[in-house]
Scaffold this motif. Structure first.
Motif, PDB file in Angstrom:
ATOM      1  N   ASP A  55       0.832  -1.197   0.000  1.00  0.00           N
ATOM      2  CA  ASP A  55       0.000   0.000   0.000  1.00  0.00           C
ATOM      3  C   ASP A  55       0.872   1.254   0.000  1.00  0.00           C
ATOM      4  OD1 ASP A  55       0.818   0.526   2.670  1.00  0.00           O
ATOM      5  OD2 ASP A  55      -0.821  -0.691   3.471  1.00  0.00           O
ATOM      6  N   ASP A  56       0.305   2.377   0.425  1.00  0.00           N
ATOM      7  CA  ASP A  56       1.010   3.655   0.302  1.00  0.00           C
ATOM      8  C   ASP A  56       1.886   3.992   1.507  1.00  0.00           C
ATOM      9  OD1 ASP A  56       1.385   5.859  -1.522  1.00  0.00           O
ATOM     10  OD2 ASP A  56       0.382   7.133  -0.041  1.00  0.00           O
ATOM     11  N   SER A  57       2.067   3.059   2.423  1.00  0.00           N
ATOM     12  CA  SER A  57       2.958   3.310   3.564  1.00  0.00           C
ATOM     13  C   SER A  57       4.386   3.540   3.069  1.00  0.00           C
ATOM     14  CB  SER A  57       2.938   2.125   4.527  1.00  0.00           C
ATOM     15  OG  SER A  57       1.644   1.902   5.025  1.00  0.00           O
ATOM     16  N   PRO A  58       5.177   4.343   3.795  1.00  0.00           N
ATOM     17  CA  PRO A  58       6.552   4.621   3.365  1.00  0.00           C
ATOM     18  C   PRO A  58       7.364   3.338   3.199  1.00  0.00           C
ATOM     19  CG  PRO A  58       5.910   6.101   5.137  1.00  0.00           C
ATOM     20  CD  PRO A  58       4.822   5.089   5.028  1.00  0.00           C
ATOM     21  N   LEU A  59       8.171   3.300   2.133  1.00  0.00           N
ATOM     22  CA  LEU A  59       9.035   2.155   1.855  1.00  0.00           C
ATOM     23  C   LEU A  59      10.496   2.579   1.944  1.00  0.00           C
ATOM     24  CD1 LEU A  59       9.830  -0.676   0.815  1.00  0.00           C
ATOM     25  CD2 LEU A  59       9.434   0.179  -1.511  1.00  0.00           C
ATOM     26  N   ILE A  60      11.255   1.886   2.792  1.00  0.00           N
ATOM     27  CA  ILE A  60      12.698   2.060   2.871  1.00  0.00           C
ATOM     28  C   ILE A  60      13.341   0.959   2.023  1.00  0.00           C
ATOM     29  CG2 ILE A  60      14.732   2.084   4.379  1.00  0.00           C
ATOM     30  CD1 ILE A  60      12.793   2.784   6.707  1.00  0.00           C
ATOM     31  N   LEU A  61      14.235   1.345   1.147  1.00  0.00           N
ATOM     32  CA  LEU A  61      15.006   0.393   0.357  1.00  0.00           C
ATOM     33  C   LEU A  61      16.477   0.539   0.736  1.00  0.00           C
ATOM     34  CD1 LEU A  61      15.407  -1.614  -2.027  1.00  0.00           C
ATOM     35  CD2 LEU A  61      15.570   0.402  -3.524  1.00  0.00           C
ATOM     36  N   SER A  62      17.127  -0.564   1.082  1.00  0.00           N
ATOM     37  CA  SER A  62      18.534  -0.488   1.472  1.00  0.00           C
ATOM     38  C   SER A  62      19.311  -1.638   0.859  1.00  0.00           C
ATOM     39  CB  SER A  62      18.673  -0.490   3.004  1.00  0.00           C
ATOM     40  OG  SER A  62      18.000  -1.600   3.589  1.00  0.00           O
ATOM     41  N   PHE A  63      20.559  -1.378   0.541  1.00  0.00           N
ATOM     42  CA  PHE A  63      21.421  -2.405  -0.055  1.00  0.00           C
ATOM     43  C   PHE A  63      22.868  -1.921  -0.005  1.00  0.00           C
ATOM     44  CE2 PHE A  63      19.626   0.353  -3.293  1.00  0.00           C
ATOM     45  CZ  PHE A  63      20.727   0.772  -4.020  1.00  0.00           C
ATOM     46  N   GLY A  64      23.776  -2.885  -0.093  1.00  0.00           N
ATOM     47  CA  GLY A  64      25.197  -2.537  -0.059  1.00  0.00           C
ATOM     48  C   GLY A  64      25.962  -3.053  -1.253  1.00  0.00           C
ATOM     49  N   GLY A  65      25.267  -3.603  -2.232  1.00  0.00           N
ATOM     50  CA  GLY A  65      25.936  -4.158  -3.409  1.00  0.00           C
ATOM     51  C   GLY A  65      25.732  -5.649  -3.510  1.00  0.00           C
ATOM     52  N   SER A  66      26.100  -6.229  -4.653  1.00  0.00           N
ATOM     53  CA  SER A  66      25.829  -7.647  -4.902  1.00  0.00           C
ATOM     54  C   SER A  66      26.578  -8.564  -3.938  1.00  0.00           C
ATOM     55  CB  SER A  66      26.194  -8.006  -6.338  1.00  0.00           C
ATOM     56  OG  SER A  66      27.557  -7.719  -6.594  1.00  0.00           O
ATOM     57  N   LEU A  67      27.786  -8.157  -3.525  1.00  0.00           N
ATOM     58  CA  LEU A  67      28.531  -8.969  -2.560  1.00  0.00           C
ATOM     59  C   LEU A  67      28.148  -8.626  -1.131  1.00  0.00           C
ATOM     60  CD1 LEU A  67      32.114  -8.951  -4.129  1.00  0.00           C
ATOM     61  CD2 LEU A  67      30.443 -10.807  -4.136  1.00  0.00           C
ATOM     62  N   GLY A  68      27.517  -7.466  -0.945  1.00  0.00           N
ATOM     63  CA  GLY A  68      27.129  -7.037   0.386  1.00  0.00           C
ATOM     64  C   GLY A  68      28.157  -6.108   0.999  1.00  0.00           C
ATOM     65  N   ALA A  69      27.771  -5.477   2.092  1.00  0.00           N
ATOM     66  CA  ALA A  69      28.658  -4.576   2.828  1.00  0.00           C
ATOM     67  C   ALA A  69      28.382  -4.789   4.309  1.00  0.00           C
ATOM     68  CB  ALA A  69      28.409  -3.128   2.424  1.00  0.00           C
ATOM     69  N   ARG A  70      29.349  -5.298   5.030  1.00  0.00           N
ATOM     70  CA  ARG A  70      29.138  -5.703   6.416  1.00  0.00           C
ATOM     71  C   ARG A  70      28.625  -4.556   7.270  1.00  0.00           C
ATOM     72  NH1 ARG A  70      32.267  -5.395  10.893  1.00  0.00           N
ATOM     73  NH2 ARG A  70      34.052  -4.697   9.660  1.00  0.00           N
ATOM     74  N   ARG A  71      29.228  -3.381   7.156  1.00  0.00           N
ATOM     75  CA  ARG A  71      28.820  -2.268   8.010  1.00  0.00           C
ATOM     76  C   ARG A  71      27.412  -1.779   7.657  1.00  0.00           C
ATOM     77  NH1 ARG A  71      32.875   0.319  10.826  1.00  0.00           N
ATOM     78  NH2 ARG A  71      31.125   1.357  11.839  1.00  0.00           N
ATOM     79  N   TYR A  88       7.357  -0.124   5.256  1.00  0.00           N
ATOM     80  CA  TYR A  88       7.844  -1.287   4.531  1.00  0.00           C
ATOM     81  C   TYR A  88       9.359  -1.150   4.455  1.00  0.00           C
ATOM     82  CZ  TYR A  88       3.118  -2.357   2.849  1.00  0.00           C
ATOM     83  OH  TYR A  88       1.789  -2.695   2.772  1.00  0.00           O
ATOM     84  N   HIS A  89      10.033  -2.266   4.412  1.00  0.00           N
ATOM     85  CA  HIS A  89      11.502  -2.212   4.307  1.00  0.00           C
ATOM     86  C   HIS A  89      11.984  -3.402   3.484  1.00  0.00           C
ATOM     87  CE1 HIS A  89      15.504  -1.086   6.487  1.00  0.00           C
ATOM     88  NE2 HIS A  89      15.718  -1.475   5.227  1.00  0.00           N
ATOM     89  N   ILE A  90      12.655  -3.105   2.372  1.00  0.00           N
ATOM     90  CA  ILE A  90      13.302  -4.126   1.553  1.00  0.00           C
ATOM     91  C   ILE A  90      14.806  -3.923   1.652  1.00  0.00           C
ATOM     92  CG2 ILE A  90      13.632  -5.048  -0.783  1.00  0.00           C
ATOM     93  CD1 ILE A  90      10.819  -4.005  -1.457  1.00  0.00           C
ATOM     94  N   HIS A  91      15.505  -4.985   2.056  1.00  0.00           N
ATOM     95  CA  HIS A  91      16.967  -4.882   2.192  1.00  0.00           C
ATOM     96  C   HIS A  91      17.656  -6.002   1.433  1.00  0.00           C
ATOM     97  CE1 HIS A  91      20.914  -4.016   3.770  1.00  0.00           C
ATOM     98  NE2 HIS A  91      21.026  -5.262   4.212  1.00  0.00           N
ATOM     99  N   GLY A  92      18.680  -5.638   0.664  1.00  0.00           N
ATOM    100  CA  GLY A  92      19.514  -6.613  -0.024  1.00  0.00           C
ATOM    101  C   GLY A  92      20.818  -6.790   0.729  1.00  0.00           C
ATOM    102  N   THR A  93      21.037  -7.991   1.276  1.00  0.00           N
ATOM    103  CA  THR A  93      22.215  -8.225   2.111  1.00  0.00           C
ATOM    104  C   THR A  93      23.491  -8.423   1.294  1.00  0.00           C
ATOM    105  OG1 THR A  93      21.928 -10.638   2.089  1.00  0.00           O
ATOM    106  CG2 THR A  93      20.783  -9.402   3.823  1.00  0.00           C
ATOM    107  N   GLY A  94      23.327  -8.891   0.045  1.00  0.00           N
ATOM    108  CA  GLY A  94      24.482  -9.337  -0.711  1.00  0.00           C
ATOM    109  C   GLY A  94      24.807 -10.777  -0.357  1.00  0.00           C
ATOM    110  N   LYS A  95      25.551 -11.428  -1.235  1.00  0.00           N
ATOM    111  CA  LYS A  95      25.829 -12.852  -1.081  1.00  0.00           C
ATOM    112  C   LYS A  95      26.589 -13.166   0.198  1.00  0.00           C
ATOM    113  CE  LYS A  95      27.934 -16.762  -3.521  1.00  0.00           C
ATOM    114  NZ  LYS A  95      28.621 -17.202  -4.761  1.00  0.00           N
ATOM    115  N   VAL A  96      27.603 -12.362   0.507  1.00  0.00           N
ATOM    116  CA  VAL A  96      28.487 -12.667   1.637  1.00  0.00           C
ATOM    117  C   VAL A  96      27.790 -12.509   2.980  1.00  0.00           C
ATOM    118  CG1 VAL A  96      30.624 -12.008   2.805  1.00  0.00           C
ATOM    119  CG2 VAL A  96      30.554 -12.079   0.300  1.00  0.00           C
ATOM    120  N   GLY A  97      26.929 -11.500   3.102  1.00  0.00           N
ATOM    121  CA  GLY A  97      26.364 -11.197   4.417  1.00  0.00           C
ATOM    122  C   GLY A  97      24.991 -11.759   4.704  1.00  0.00           C
ATOM    123  N   HIS A  98      24.430 -12.522   3.778  1.00  0.00           N
ATOM    124  CA  HIS A  98      23.037 -12.938   3.926  1.00  0.00           C
ATOM    125  C   HIS A  98      22.809 -13.806   5.160  1.00  0.00           C
ATOM    126  CE1 HIS A  98      18.971 -13.675   2.668  1.00  0.00           C
ATOM    127  NE2 HIS A  98      19.145 -14.984   2.653  1.00  0.00           N
TER     128      HIS A  98
END
Length: 265
Positions: free
Chosen positions: A133-149, A168-178
């Protein structure tokens, strides 16, 4: 010549391994060119004739490109020959990069090439695809390999808002940090509004739907943010040549389009 093709191939590769080896590649190339300049002027000229065809249109650069092997080699040639680089045209991703290039004409600032899909979908269409729905969406990611910090910071953010149903929150961890991030979140029950993925395969949809984006400050990412008109919190990677992600991010920060937070903070 064979050496020109080998050097051009090394310079134009953009994979992670070559970036890590950049310093050694630059040294090797410069040593070979100095040897050619001293011992075989004809071969030296043949290299630049061949290399010039590869670069006929010009130099495409972000803020940090002046320290990359490609641009550094052009500056090296300019200094040794005591003349300006002469190509047909020059293009630049951002005007702040221009002062690092010794060119015979001013480059045209074009921005970076971005995926067309980012410009062909509206926020409303993207949200319909995501089923939100129209609730605020946060999108976060650190790259395909991920970023620990980045993953660590976002873990804390998710724990703070999880269960409030405010975001809402969608986060991409990356392969290394998942696996690590999922383990760090195992002490809470994730809300249906929180989506932690290893990789974001529909980035165009997620970016179009987002209201706030948390990410690194690579040149292409910043160009996509600007094209979509999305506010961002930027966490530049400190593990890049000349800290160029910081300088990339400061361009948006100075314009009021983003908040920049360094990892050390």
């Amino acid at each position: 010549s064979d050496i020109s093709l080998n050097i051009s191939r090394e310079l134009l590769q953009q994979n992670h391994q070559v970036r890590l080896m950049r310093k050694n590649i630059e040294k090797k190339i410069k040593n070979e060119l100095l040897s050619m300049l001293k011992n075989d002027r004809e071969k030296y000229e043949a290299f630049w004739k061949s290399f010039g065809r590869v670069l006929k249109f010009g130099v495409y650069t972000d803020y940090g490109m002046h320290k990359d092997a490609l641009s550094d080699l052009l500056v090296f040639y300019s200094a040794k020959e005591e003349k300006l680089i002469t190509l047909d045209e020059y293009v630049s991703a951002m005007p702040e990069a221009q002062k690092y290039m010794k060119l015979n004409k001013m480059p045209t600032v074009t921005g970076n090439p971005i995926r067309q899909e980012l410009l062909s979908i509206t926020r409303e269409e993207a949200r319909k695809k995501l089923g939100i729905d129209d609730s605020p969406l946060i999108l976060s990611f650190g790259g395909s390999l991920g970023a620990r910090r980045v993953n660590e910071a976002v873990t804390g953010l998710i724990k703070w808002h999880n269960g409030t149903d405010k975001f809402y929150h969608i986060h991409g961890t990356g392969k290394v940090g998942h696996a690590t991030m999922l383990e760090n979140l195992s002490d809470i029950t994730l809300s249906s509004k929180v989506d932690v993925r290893e990789y974001i395969n529909d980035m165009d949809v997620c970016m179009a739907a987002a209201d706030l984006i948390i990410c690194r400050a690579g040149a292409i990412t910043l160009s996509e943010l600007q094209a979509c008109g999305k506010p961002a919190i930027l966490i530049p990677s400190p593990n890049v040549a000349e800290n160029h992600q910081y300088h990339n991010g400061m361009v948006l920060s100075d314009m009021g389009a983003a908040i920049l937070i360094e990892e050390k903070n």
